[in-house]
Design an enzyme around this catalytic site. Sequence first.
Site, PDB file in Angstrom:
ATOM      1  N   LYS A 127      23.153 -12.086 -59.044  1.00 22.53           N
ATOM      2  CA  LYS A 127      23.303 -11.365 -57.774  1.00 22.53           C
ATOM      3  C   LYS A 127      24.426 -12.031 -56.989  1.00 22.53           C
ATOM      4  CE  LYS A 127      21.007  -8.113 -55.344  1.00 22.53           C
ATOM      5  NZ  LYS A 127      20.058  -7.055 -55.746  1.00 22.53           N
TER       6      LYS A 127
HETATM    7  N1  LIG Z   1      21.114   0.040 -54.124  1.00 24.64           N
HETATM    8  C1  LIG Z   1      20.417  -0.176 -55.226  1.00 24.64           C
HETATM    9  O1  LIG Z   1      20.676   0.398 -56.293  1.00 24.64           O
HETATM   10  C2  LIG Z   1      19.242  -1.099 -55.199  1.00 24.64           C
HETATM   11  C3  LIG Z   1      18.775  -1.677 -54.032  1.00 24.64           C
HETATM   12  N2  LIG Z   1      17.631  -2.410 -54.049  1.00 24.64           N
HETATM   13  C4  LIG Z   1      17.087  -2.991 -52.830  1.00 24.64           C
HETATM   14  O2  LIG Z   1      16.699  -1.967 -51.938  1.00 24.64           O
HETATM   15  C5  LIG Z   1      16.848  -2.429 -50.579  1.00 24.64           C
HETATM   16  C6  LIG Z   1      17.712  -1.450 -49.814  1.00 24.64           C
HETATM   17  O3  LIG Z   1      18.988  -1.370 -50.477  1.00 24.64           O
HETATM   18  P1  LIG Z   1      19.980  -0.140 -50.241  1.00 24.64           P
HETATM   19  O4  LIG Z   1      19.196   1.083 -49.938  1.00 24.64           O
HETATM   20  O5  LIG Z   1      20.929  -0.169 -51.362  1.00 24.64           O
HETATM   21  O6  LIG Z   1      20.726  -0.628 -48.946  1.00 24.64           O
HETATM   22  P2  LIG Z   1      21.437   0.269 -47.823  1.00 24.64           P
HETATM   23  O7  LIG Z   1      22.388  -0.629 -47.153  1.00 24.64           O
HETATM   24  O8  LIG Z   1      21.912   1.545 -48.401  1.00 24.64           O
HETATM   25  O9  LIG Z   1      20.223   0.616 -46.821  1.00 24.64           O
HETATM   26  C7  LIG Z   1      19.462  -0.359 -46.164  1.00 24.64           C
HETATM   27  C8  LIG Z   1      18.569   0.360 -45.154  1.00 24.64           C
HETATM   28  O10 LIG Z   1      17.676  -0.589 -44.553  1.00 24.64           O
HETATM   29  C9  LIG Z   1      17.713  -0.428 -43.138  1.00 24.64           C
HETATM   30  N3  LIG Z   1      17.330  -1.682 -42.500  1.00 24.64           N
HETATM   31  C10 LIG Z   1      18.039  -2.847 -42.464  1.00 24.64           C
HETATM   32  N4  LIG Z   1      17.339  -3.765 -41.778  1.00 24.64           N
HETATM   33  C11 LIG Z   1      16.175  -3.175 -41.385  1.00 24.64           C
HETATM   34  C12 LIG Z   1      15.028  -3.614 -40.658  1.00 24.64           C
HETATM   35  N5  LIG Z   1      14.940  -4.861 -40.192  1.00 24.64           N
HETATM   36  N6  LIG Z   1      14.027  -2.735 -40.446  1.00 24.64           N
HETATM   37  C13 LIG Z   1      14.101  -1.473 -40.918  1.00 24.64           C
HETATM   38  N7  LIG Z   1      15.151  -1.009 -41.617  1.00 24.64           N
HETATM   39  C14 LIG Z   1      16.173  -1.850 -41.845  1.00 24.64           C
HETATM   40  C15 LIG Z   1      19.123   0.013 -42.847  1.00 24.64           C
HETATM   41  O11 LIG Z   1      19.212   0.649 -41.592  1.00 24.64           O
HETATM   42  C16 LIG Z   1      19.345   1.001 -44.001  1.00 24.64           C
HETATM   43  O12 LIG Z   1      18.744   2.249 -43.676  1.00 24.64           O
HETATM   44  C17 LIG Z   1      17.388  -3.854 -50.699  1.00 24.64           C
HETATM   45  O13 LIG Z   1      16.302  -4.755 -50.720  1.00 24.64           O
HETATM   46  C18 LIG Z   1      18.085  -3.845 -52.063  1.00 24.64           C
HETATM   47  O14 LIG Z   1      18.203  -5.131 -52.611  1.00 24.64           O
HETATM   48  C19 LIG Z   1      16.904  -2.586 -55.182  1.00 24.64           C
HETATM   49  C20 LIG Z   1      17.319  -2.038 -56.359  1.00 24.64           C
HETATM   50  C21 LIG Z   1      18.584  -1.356 -56.486  1.00 24.64           C
HETATM   51  O1  LIG Z   2      22.465  -1.874 -60.777  1.00 20.38           O
HETATM   52  C1  LIG Z   2      22.473  -3.091 -60.892  1.00 20.38           C
HETATM   53  O2  LIG Z   2      23.125  -3.696 -61.710  1.00 20.38           O
HETATM   54  C2  LIG Z   2      21.656  -3.988 -59.987  1.00 20.38           C
HETATM   55  C3  LIG Z   2      20.957  -3.320 -58.860  1.00 20.38           C
HETATM   56  C4  LIG Z   2      20.328  -4.365 -58.023  1.00 20.38           C
HETATM   57  O3  LIG Z   2      21.014  -5.170 -57.415  1.00 20.38           O
HETATM   58  C5  LIG Z   2      18.885  -4.478 -57.970  1.00 20.38           C
HETATM   59  O4  LIG Z   2      18.191  -3.891 -58.812  1.00 20.38           O
HETATM   60  O5  LIG Z   2      18.378  -5.191 -57.093  1.00 20.38           O
END
Ligand SMILES: NC(=O)C1=CN([C@@H]2O[C@H](COP(=O)(O)OP(=O)(O)OC[C@H]3O[C@@H](n4cnc5c(N)ncnc54)[C@H](O)[C@@H]3O)[C@@H](O)[C@H]2O)C=CC1
Ligand SMILES: O=C(O)CCC(=O)C(=O)O
Length: 437
Positions: A127
């Site tokens: 990461k």
């Molecule tokens: N993007 C991906 O493919 C993956 C993401 N994740 C995890 O999912 C989570 C979200 O990631 P994404 O959706 O990609 O990020 P993103 O940046 O697209 O969205 C994050 C969201 O969380 C909200 N947020 C931030 N702080 C907050 C708080 N204190 N309270 C409530 N809402 C809050 C933001 O306003 C936003 O809506 C993270 O933990 C990330 O590591 C896990 C697997 C894959």
């Molecule tokens: O798509 C990937 O390689 C990793 C996504 C990721 O950061 C996660 O699963 O937390």
Amino acid sequence: MTDTIPIPPPAERGSSTLSFLNPAAPEPWASFVEQIDRVTPYLGGLARWAETMKRPKRMMVVDVPIIRDDGSVAHYEGYRVQHNLSRGPGKGGTRYHPAVNLNEVMALAGWMTVKNAALNLPYGGAKGGVRIDPHLHSQGELERVTRRYTSEIGAFIGPDRDIPAPDVGTNEQTMAWMMDTYAMNTGVTATGVVTGKPIPLGGSLGRHEATGRGVFLAAREAGRHRGIDPRGARVAVQGFGNVGGMAARMFFEAGSRVIALQDHSATLYRDAGIDVHAALAHVAAHGRLEGFEGAETIGDDDYWQLPMDFFVPAALEGQLVAERARKLQARIVVEGANGPTTPAADDILQERGILVVPDVLANAGGVAVSYFEWVQDFSSFFWTEEEINQRLERIMVGAFDSIWKLAAERKTSLRTATFIVACQRVLAAREQRGLYP
Ligand SMILES: NC(=O)C1=CN([C@@H]2O[C@H](COP(=O)(O)OP(=O)(O)OC[C@H]3O[C@@H](n4cnc5c(N)ncnc54)[C@H](O)[C@@H]3O)[C@@H](O)[C@H]2O)C=CC1
Ligand SMILES: O=C(O)CCC(=O)C(=O)O
């Protein structure tokens, strides 16, 4: 360990404090280590290798200097942690957030090792991140940060070394800049160096939606075992970005009542169900839920006590702490975020009979389709969206079923069962490879 996760102050221009030297930094790594300790008694003879999981293989902290739009020079702290490479190259996202620090990236990399092994993907875990608030920077500044960061970690990444992807605060454009910088520095257009790319640059159909889609599939499977049909189920989602937004959409389209949404700007509630398409359109136009008129604004305290069938934390780690776990009126928690539930909260949820589908299983749909993207890039042969979604469903449902059975056999939580499967694979690989005599 403590059960509260203090957020360190943002490191913006002029900061000279290295976050990994800051004793007040949050401790998600301690949660990860505790999870490893909890699974170790189930590992039999492989337990002698368990320490491997508590020692990231390689950690980089890099300085990322850029010239800002106003001509000043700014420095940002960047990280890439390769937690384990026993089963294949590193794989995991890249986070841009003002509170990112080495401790957090270590934990996120560890969870990638577990997630990738649990799904039997041929990867280790890694990461990365940059300690920056992307909302406070122009596209030009973000491009310069991304290119400099990619150059700084350039010797350690590559299609067969370590393959970054998007995470919080990064997106397809960030991946395009990373790929291009790697290509400029090596003289090779290796599209497989990152995943989550724009489609014309070797990205995969379905990757953007994959994590949220996988979260929904995991929820559906958990619901099947608990007699809860997503159709008509009451659902609340925390975080309304890539993961939370898509998961909410999938529930909505399956006929669920999405009664509450929360992002960093607002907490919204509508008992009859929020029109998720309208909320997504609002966020696409304004960048945040604040100002959306299709629901009422409620307080944070009320949000954590709403009666619901599914709760999907999909924001950041450390959100579901013990105090909130005591109040939560959900039947199933499906972790979209990485590390949203602290170990103490996990115990409380288990005592209260609330089923938790852990991050390392529930949100694995994103990296599963990243794997499909990487395979497509290598073969230069691209699949249809239907093929991708079918394969995603097969891999998610297959992993869910085998982990469900193991949890029933060993009488453990789904989290412990997922860690058992993953640690057995990682540590068996470690043992079979052997150590230099
Ligand atoms: N993007 C991906 O493919 C993956 C993401 N994740 C995890 O999912 C989570 C979200 O990631 P994404 O959706 O990609 O990020 P993103 O940046 O697209 O969205 C994050 C969201 O969380 C909200 N947020 C931030 N702080 C907050 C708080 N204190 N309270 C409530 N809402 C809050 C933001 O306003 C936003 O809506 C993270 O933990 C990330 O590591 C896990 C697997 C894959
Ligand atoms: O798509 C990937 O390689 C990793 C996504 C990721 O950061 C996660 O699963 O937390």
